[in-house]
Structures are given as C-alpha cells and as structure tokens.
Design an enzyme around this catalytic site. Structure first.
Site, PDB file in Angstrom:
ATOM      1  N   HIS A  43       0.847  -1.036  -0.026  1.00 33.82           N
ATOM      2  CA  HIS A  43      -0.060  -0.053  -0.141  1.00 33.82           C
ATOM      3  C   HIS A  43       0.901   1.343  -0.068  1.00 33.82           C
ATOM      4  O   HIS A  43       0.555   2.129  -0.525  1.00 33.82           O
ATOM      5  CB  HIS A  43      -0.963   0.030   1.379  1.00 33.82           C
ATOM      6  CG  HIS A  43      -1.814  -1.151   1.468  1.00 33.82           C
ATOM      7  ND1 HIS A  43      -2.106  -1.978   2.462  1.00 33.82           N
ATOM      8  CD2 HIS A  43      -2.945  -1.371   0.480  1.00 33.82           C
ATOM      9  CE1 HIS A  43      -2.998  -2.510   2.395  1.00 33.82           C
ATOM     10  NE2 HIS A  43      -3.478  -2.383   0.893  1.00 33.82           N
TER      11      HIS A  43
ATOM     12  N   LYS B 171     -18.785  -6.718   7.407  1.00 32.78           N
ATOM     13  CA  LYS B 171     -17.344  -7.521   7.382  1.00 32.78           C
ATOM     14  C   LYS B 171     -16.538  -7.440   8.602  1.00 32.78           C
ATOM     15  O   LYS B 171     -16.275  -6.367   8.954  1.00 32.78           O
ATOM     16  CB  LYS B 171     -16.720  -6.935   6.009  1.00 32.78           C
ATOM     17  CG  LYS B 171     -15.317  -7.713   5.647  1.00 32.78           C
ATOM     18  CD  LYS B 171     -14.722  -7.169   4.538  1.00 32.78           C
ATOM     19  CE  LYS B 171     -13.324  -7.763   4.383  1.00 32.78           C
ATOM     20  NZ  LYS B 171     -12.660  -7.134   3.580  1.00 32.78           N
TER      21      LYS B 171
ATOM     22  N   ARG C 286      -1.607  -5.629  -8.553  1.00 31.28           N
ATOM     23  CA  ARG C 286      -0.602  -6.457  -8.403  1.00 31.28           C
ATOM     24  C   ARG C 286      -0.192  -7.719  -9.468  1.00 31.28           C
ATOM     25  O   ARG C 286       0.478  -7.125 -10.560  1.00 31.28           O
ATOM     26  CB  ARG C 286      -0.582  -7.392  -7.128  1.00 31.28           C
ATOM     27  CG  ARG C 286      -0.487  -6.399  -5.772  1.00 31.28           C
ATOM     28  CD  ARG C 286      -0.919  -7.087  -4.621  1.00 31.28           C
ATOM     29  NE  ARG C 286      -2.355  -7.544  -4.626  1.00 31.28           N
ATOM     30  CZ  ARG C 286      -3.164  -7.841  -3.692  1.00 31.28           C
ATOM     31  NH1 ARG C 286      -2.757  -8.025  -2.447  1.00 31.28           N
ATOM     32  NH2 ARG C 286      -4.348  -8.325  -3.909  1.00 31.28           N
TER      33      ARG C 286
ATOM     34  N   SER D 245      -2.593  -7.828   2.817  1.00 36.93           N
ATOM     35  CA  SER D 245      -2.972  -7.936   4.379  1.00 36.93           C
ATOM     36  C   SER D 245      -3.404  -9.043   4.859  1.00 36.93           C
ATOM     37  O   SER D 245      -3.017  -9.786   5.702  1.00 36.93           O
ATOM     38  CB  SER D 245      -4.304  -6.796   4.523  1.00 36.93           C
ATOM     39  OG  SER D 245      -3.938  -5.581   3.984  1.00 36.93           O
TER      40      SER D 245
HETATM   41  O1  PNS Z   1      -9.091  -3.167  -0.011  1.00 36.01           O
HETATM   42  P1  PNS Z   1     -10.169  -3.622  -0.549  1.00 36.01           P
HETATM   43  O2  PNS Z   1     -11.059  -4.376   0.496  1.00 36.01           O
HETATM   44  O3  PNS Z   1      -9.847  -4.316  -1.640  1.00 36.01           O
HETATM   45  O4  PNS Z   1     -11.222  -2.154  -0.813  1.00 36.01           O
HETATM   46  C1  PNS Z   1     -12.299  -2.257  -1.561  1.00 36.01           C
HETATM   47  C2  PNS Z   1     -13.262  -1.013  -1.643  1.00 36.01           C
HETATM   48  C3  PNS Z   1     -13.081  -0.380  -0.283  1.00 36.01           C
HETATM   49  C4  PNS Z   1     -12.288  -0.288  -2.546  1.00 36.01           C
HETATM   50  C5  PNS Z   1     -14.618  -1.356  -2.216  1.00 36.01           C
HETATM   51  O5  PNS Z   1     -15.121  -2.373  -1.693  1.00 36.01           O
HETATM   52  C6  PNS Z   1     -15.481  -0.205  -1.976  1.00 36.01           C
HETATM   53  O6  PNS Z   1     -15.033   0.669  -2.857  1.00 36.01           O
HETATM   54  N1  PNS Z   1     -16.507  -0.175  -1.330  1.00 36.01           N
HETATM   55  C7  PNS Z   1     -17.559   0.793  -1.088  1.00 36.01           C
HETATM   56  C8  PNS Z   1     -18.746   0.619  -1.685  1.00 36.01           C
HETATM   57  C9  PNS Z   1     -18.783   0.946  -3.223  1.00 36.01           C
HETATM   58  O7  PNS Z   1     -18.606   1.953  -3.516  1.00 36.01           O
HETATM   59  N2  PNS Z   1     -18.319  -0.149  -4.266  1.00 36.01           N
HETATM   60  C10 PNS Z   1     -18.140  -0.012  -5.584  1.00 36.01           C
HETATM   61  C11 PNS Z   1     -19.308   0.059  -6.403  1.00 36.01           C
HETATM   62  S1  PNS Z   1     -20.486  -1.233  -6.149  1.00 36.01           S
END
Ligand code: PNS
Length: 168
Positions: free
Chosen positions: A18, A42, A92, A130
């Site tokens: 990150h 979650k 990645r 993570s």
């Molecule tokens: O580190 P991650 O868990 O891969 O991050 C995922 C994240 C937080 C980027 C994604 O789940 C997110 O943006 N969630 C908020 C809800 C949203 O807007 N989802 C995308 C369109 S449905």
C-alpha cells in the site's frame, strides 16, 4: 488547481505494498486521501481507529500530502464529497484485474466524472496482501519487511492476546 485522489481500501492492516502505491501516487497527485471502508458487515482484524493509527505511524514522511479518513456507502459519493477527481488503486497480478475492472466500470457508471487510476505495485510487493500477511503471522511466520515495523508489532500484539480469531 490542486489534484486530489482517494485511495480506498480495507487497510486491515496497511502493508508496504500500500505504501508503495501511495508513494507512486504522490508523484501524480498533490494530495491523497487514504479512505478506510467502514463495513460493519465484514468482520475486521483491526478496528478503524487501530487502522488509522497504524497508517498515521507508517506514513509520517508524507504527512503534509495525505489525509486519513474512513467512509461508508458508495466510494464515488465519498470521492465527490471530498472533491477528489480520481480513485487510486494498486494492481499486483493478473488475479487482481477482474475485480478491479468490474469495480472501476461500476464506479464510472455511478459517477462519470471520477476516474480510476491504476498503478502497478513494485515487483517486491507483488505477493503482498493484508490477508496473506495476517495468515503467515498467525502461525509465527516472518513478516518483517512486508509491513512497517510499527504494524508488525501491532499484529504480533493482537495474536498474542488469547483467542483472537482471524476473521478475514
Ligand atoms: O482493500 P479492498 O477491500 O480491496 O477495498 C475495497 C473497496 C473499499 C475499494 C471497495 O469495497 C469499495 O469501494 N467499497 C465501497 C462501496 C462501493 O462504492 N463499491 C463499488 C461500487 S459497487
């Protein structure tokens, strides 16, 4: 005009991968908002406050160019509210592509003014996540050099507390 991107994620916890993306992102954007998704559905390993603390401690060198925040709801709504024009995501391996592609297209459909920018992680961090770091640490594996020292200490402290389940 200053450029601002939101770098969203779970950051449970922040890893060197990150940090590599934030470092690269700051070569493109004046400021980056590191936005932790608050998702009560979650179960997370670290609380939001613990994650904020670890990010703060790990990114002191960038403190004048970053903001650390949490959000819930739609990412594009949060980005618009913060007047950010881009969402920054790290990529990645090929395995990341499908999920990232779907999310970027959905975000574009929801708000066409916010662009998703993907940056390639440094080769060193290709296998860092993570979840895999927590899994290794849980069984006593060496995670030095994959997370900042402060985060390493916090992970070890958490696992040393009895009966800490690995939920993610
Ligand atoms: O580190 P991650 O868990 O891969 O991050 C995922 C994240 C937080 C980027 C994604 O789940 C997110 O943006 N969630 C908020 C809800 C949203 O807007 N989802 C995308 C369109 S449905």
């Amino acid at each position: 005009m200053k450029t601002c991107a939101v770098y969203p994620g779970s950051f449970d916890p922040i890893t060197n991968g990150h940090i590599d993306i934030i470092d690269r992102g700051l070569k493109l954007f004046d400021t980056i908002i590191i936005a932790i998704l608050y998702n009560p559905a979650k179960k997370s390993f670290f609380t939001i406050n613990e994650r904020i603390d670890m990010i703060e401690q790990s990114l002191k060198q960038f403190s004048d160019k970053i903001e650390i925040d949490s959000f819930d709801g739609l990412l594009v709504n949060y980005a618009a509210q913060k007047k950010a024009t881009a969402v920054l995501r790290g990529m990645r391996a090929v395995s990341d592509f499908e999920y990232e592609f779907q999310m970027a297209l959905m975000n574009r459909k929801l708000n066409k003014n916010i662009q998703t920018v993907f940056l390639m992680t440094g080769l060193k961090w290709i296998f860092t996540s993570s979840s895999i770091i927590k899994e290794a640490a849980r069984f006593g594996g060496d995670i030095d050099n994959m997370v900042p020292d402060y985060v390493n200490k916090k992970i070890k402290e958490k696992f040393n507390k009895k009966h800490t389940p690995l939920n993610t």
